[in-house]
Design a protein around this motif. Sequence first.
Motif, PDB file in Angstrom:
ATOM      1  N   ASP A 117     -13.510  -4.341   7.579  1.00  0.00           N
ATOM      2  CA  ASP A 117     -12.127  -3.869   7.539  1.00  0.00           C
ATOM      3  C   ASP A 117     -11.465  -4.068   6.176  1.00  0.00           C
ATOM      4  O   ASP A 117     -10.406  -3.506   5.915  1.00  0.00           O
ATOM      5  N   VAL A 118     -12.082  -4.866   5.320  1.00  0.00           N
ATOM      6  CA  VAL A 118     -11.451  -5.217   4.048  1.00  0.00           C
ATOM      7  C   VAL A 118     -11.331  -4.009   3.121  1.00  0.00           C
ATOM      8  O   VAL A 118     -10.244  -3.695   2.633  1.00  0.00           O
ATOM      9  N   LEU A 119     -12.433  -3.332   2.837  1.00  0.00           N
ATOM     10  CA  LEU A 119     -12.376  -2.217   1.885  1.00  0.00           C
ATOM     11  C   LEU A 119     -11.466  -1.083   2.343  1.00  0.00           C
ATOM     12  O   LEU A 119     -10.681  -0.574   1.523  1.00  0.00           O
TER      13      LEU A 119
ATOM     14  N   SER B 108      -6.307  -9.588  20.979  1.00  0.00           N
ATOM     15  CA  SER B 108      -5.154 -10.255  21.570  1.00  0.00           C
ATOM     16  C   SER B 108      -3.976 -10.302  20.601  1.00  0.00           C
ATOM     17  O   SER B 108      -2.830 -10.306  21.013  1.00  0.00           O
ATOM     18  N   GLU B 109      -4.241 -10.327  19.320  1.00  0.00           N
ATOM     19  CA  GLU B 109      -3.177 -10.370  18.327  1.00  0.00           C
ATOM     20  C   GLU B 109      -3.237  -9.181  17.379  1.00  0.00           C
ATOM     21  O   GLU B 109      -2.434  -9.081  16.464  1.00  0.00           O
ATOM     22  N   ASN B 110      -4.197  -8.283  17.573  1.00  0.00           N
ATOM     23  CA  ASN B 110      -4.382  -7.114  16.715  1.00  0.00           C
ATOM     24  C   ASN B 110      -4.533  -7.492  15.249  1.00  0.00           C
ATOM     25  O   ASN B 110      -4.024  -6.817  14.368  1.00  0.00           O
ATOM     26  N   LYS B 111      -5.210  -8.579  14.991  1.00  0.00           N
ATOM     27  CA  LYS B 111      -5.467  -8.997  13.617  1.00  0.00           C
ATOM     28  C   LYS B 111      -6.817  -8.461  13.175  1.00  0.00           C
ATOM     29  O   LYS B 111      -7.771  -8.457  13.927  1.00  0.00           O
ATOM     30  N   VAL B 112      -6.868  -8.035  11.921  1.00  0.00           N
ATOM     31  CA  VAL B 112      -8.109  -7.548  11.348  1.00  0.00           C
ATOM     32  C   VAL B 112      -8.884  -8.779  10.883  1.00  0.00           C
ATOM     33  O   VAL B 112      -8.376  -9.593  10.121  1.00  0.00           O
ATOM     34  N   THR B 113     -10.125  -8.904  11.361  1.00  0.00           N
ATOM     35  CA  THR B 113     -10.902 -10.089  11.013  1.00  0.00           C
ATOM     36  C   THR B 113     -12.294  -9.759  10.510  1.00  0.00           C
ATOM     37  O   THR B 113     -13.058 -10.651  10.204  1.00  0.00           O
ATOM     38  N   SER B 114     -12.622  -8.494  10.419  1.00  0.00           N
ATOM     39  CA  SER B 114     -13.976  -8.093  10.057  1.00  0.00           C
ATOM     40  C   SER B 114     -14.095  -7.827   8.563  1.00  0.00           C
ATOM     41  O   SER B 114     -13.184  -7.271   7.935  1.00  0.00           O
TER      42      SER B 114
ATOM     43  N   GLU C 198      -7.813  10.190  -8.898  1.00  0.00           N
ATOM     44  CA  GLU C 198      -8.528  10.982  -7.893  1.00  0.00           C
ATOM     45  C   GLU C 198      -9.636  10.160  -7.233  1.00  0.00           C
ATOM     46  O   GLU C 198      -9.896  10.295  -6.035  1.00  0.00           O
ATOM     47  N   ILE C 199     -10.301   9.337  -7.997  1.00  0.00           N
ATOM     48  CA  ILE C 199     -11.352   8.475  -7.443  1.00  0.00           C
ATOM     49  C   ILE C 199     -10.730   7.440  -6.507  1.00  0.00           C
ATOM     50  O   ILE C 199     -11.259   7.166  -5.426  1.00  0.00           O
ATOM     51  N   ILE C 200      -9.609   6.880  -6.896  1.00  0.00           N
ATOM     52  CA  ILE C 200      -8.934   5.891  -6.056  1.00  0.00           C
ATOM     53  C   ILE C 200      -8.511   6.523  -4.734  1.00  0.00           C
ATOM     54  O   ILE C 200      -8.683   5.935  -3.671  1.00  0.00           O
ATOM     55  N   TRP C 201      -7.996   7.756  -4.767  1.00  0.00           N
ATOM     56  CA  TRP C 201      -7.596   8.436  -3.543  1.00  0.00           C
ATOM     57  C   TRP C 201      -8.785   8.667  -2.617  1.00  0.00           C
ATOM     58  O   TRP C 201      -8.645   8.690  -1.407  1.00  0.00           O
ATOM     59  N   GLN C 202      -9.972   8.867  -3.194  1.00  0.00           N
ATOM     60  CA  GLN C 202     -11.161   9.146  -2.390  1.00  0.00           C
ATOM     61  C   GLN C 202     -11.704   7.910  -1.677  1.00  0.00           C
ATOM     62  O   GLN C 202     -12.571   8.032  -0.823  1.00  0.00           O
ATOM     63  N   LEU C 203     -11.215   6.733  -2.014  1.00  0.00           N
ATOM     64  CA  LEU C 203     -11.694   5.517  -1.350  1.00  0.00           C
ATOM     65  C   LEU C 203     -11.502   5.578   0.155  1.00  0.00           C
ATOM     66  O   LEU C 203     -12.378   5.190   0.923  1.00  0.00           O
ATOM     67  N   GLN C 204     -10.349   6.051   0.577  1.00  0.00           N
ATOM     68  CA  GLN C 204     -10.042   6.101   2.008  1.00  0.00           C
ATOM     69  C   GLN C 204     -10.814   7.227   2.708  1.00  0.00           C
ATOM     70  O   GLN C 204     -11.261   7.066   3.818  1.00  0.00           O
ATOM     71  N   ASN C 205     -10.945   8.346   2.050  1.00  0.00           N
ATOM     72  CA  ASN C 205     -11.607   9.517   2.628  1.00  0.00           C
ATOM     73  C   ASN C 205     -12.633  10.068   1.646  1.00  0.00           C
ATOM     74  O   ASN C 205     -12.387  11.047   0.964  1.00  0.00           O
ATOM     75  N   PRO C 206     -13.794   9.408   1.539  1.00  0.00           N
ATOM     76  CA  PRO C 206     -14.797   9.885   0.581  1.00  0.00           C
ATOM     77  C   PRO C 206     -15.256  11.301   0.933  1.00  0.00           C
ATOM     78  O   PRO C 206     -15.295  11.681   2.093  1.00  0.00           O
ATOM     79  N   PRO C 207     -15.594  12.092  -0.105  1.00  0.00           N
ATOM     80  CA  PRO C 207     -16.082  13.449   0.158  1.00  0.00           C
ATOM     81  C   PRO C 207     -17.406  13.390   0.916  1.00  0.00           C
ATOM     82  O   PRO C 207     -18.198  12.470   0.725  1.00  0.00           O
ATOM     83  N   ALA C 208     -17.605  14.362   1.774  1.00  0.00           N
ATOM     84  CA  ALA C 208     -18.854  14.425   2.552  1.00  0.00           C
ATOM     85  C   ALA C 208     -20.007  14.783   1.636  1.00  0.00           C
ATOM     86  O   ALA C 208     -19.878  15.616   0.745  1.00  0.00           O
TER      87      ALA C 208
END
Length: 92
Positions: free
Chosen positions: A14-16, A5-11, A80-90
């Motif tokens: 969702d934090v990491l 209803s408010e599009n708030k992240v509450t999980s 490079e490690i920080i960048w991989q947080l969002q899209n970790p290598p498979a």
Amino acid sequence: MRNTSENKVTSVQDVLPAIAALLQRHDKETFTNAPAVIRQMFDDILDTDSGDNMQYRQEILITLRAITDLGTTLQPFPQEIIWQLQNPPANG
């Protein structure tokens, strides 16, 4: 769980990803250099009328402690490690 209803992240889940996205928007040096920048700003403010406001000075010091803690936490990790947080290598 998301509150749609408010599009708030509450999980908790969702934090990491949110923190990872924040870290991707800025270079590591932005955070590791920020304490010195904030300290200089604080010192400059002390020379103004705003420097006489104790609450304002305390808020600046709290902010300085928080950004120092974040910068210190990130220091050992390569960008490079920080960048991989969002899209970790498979794995494979």
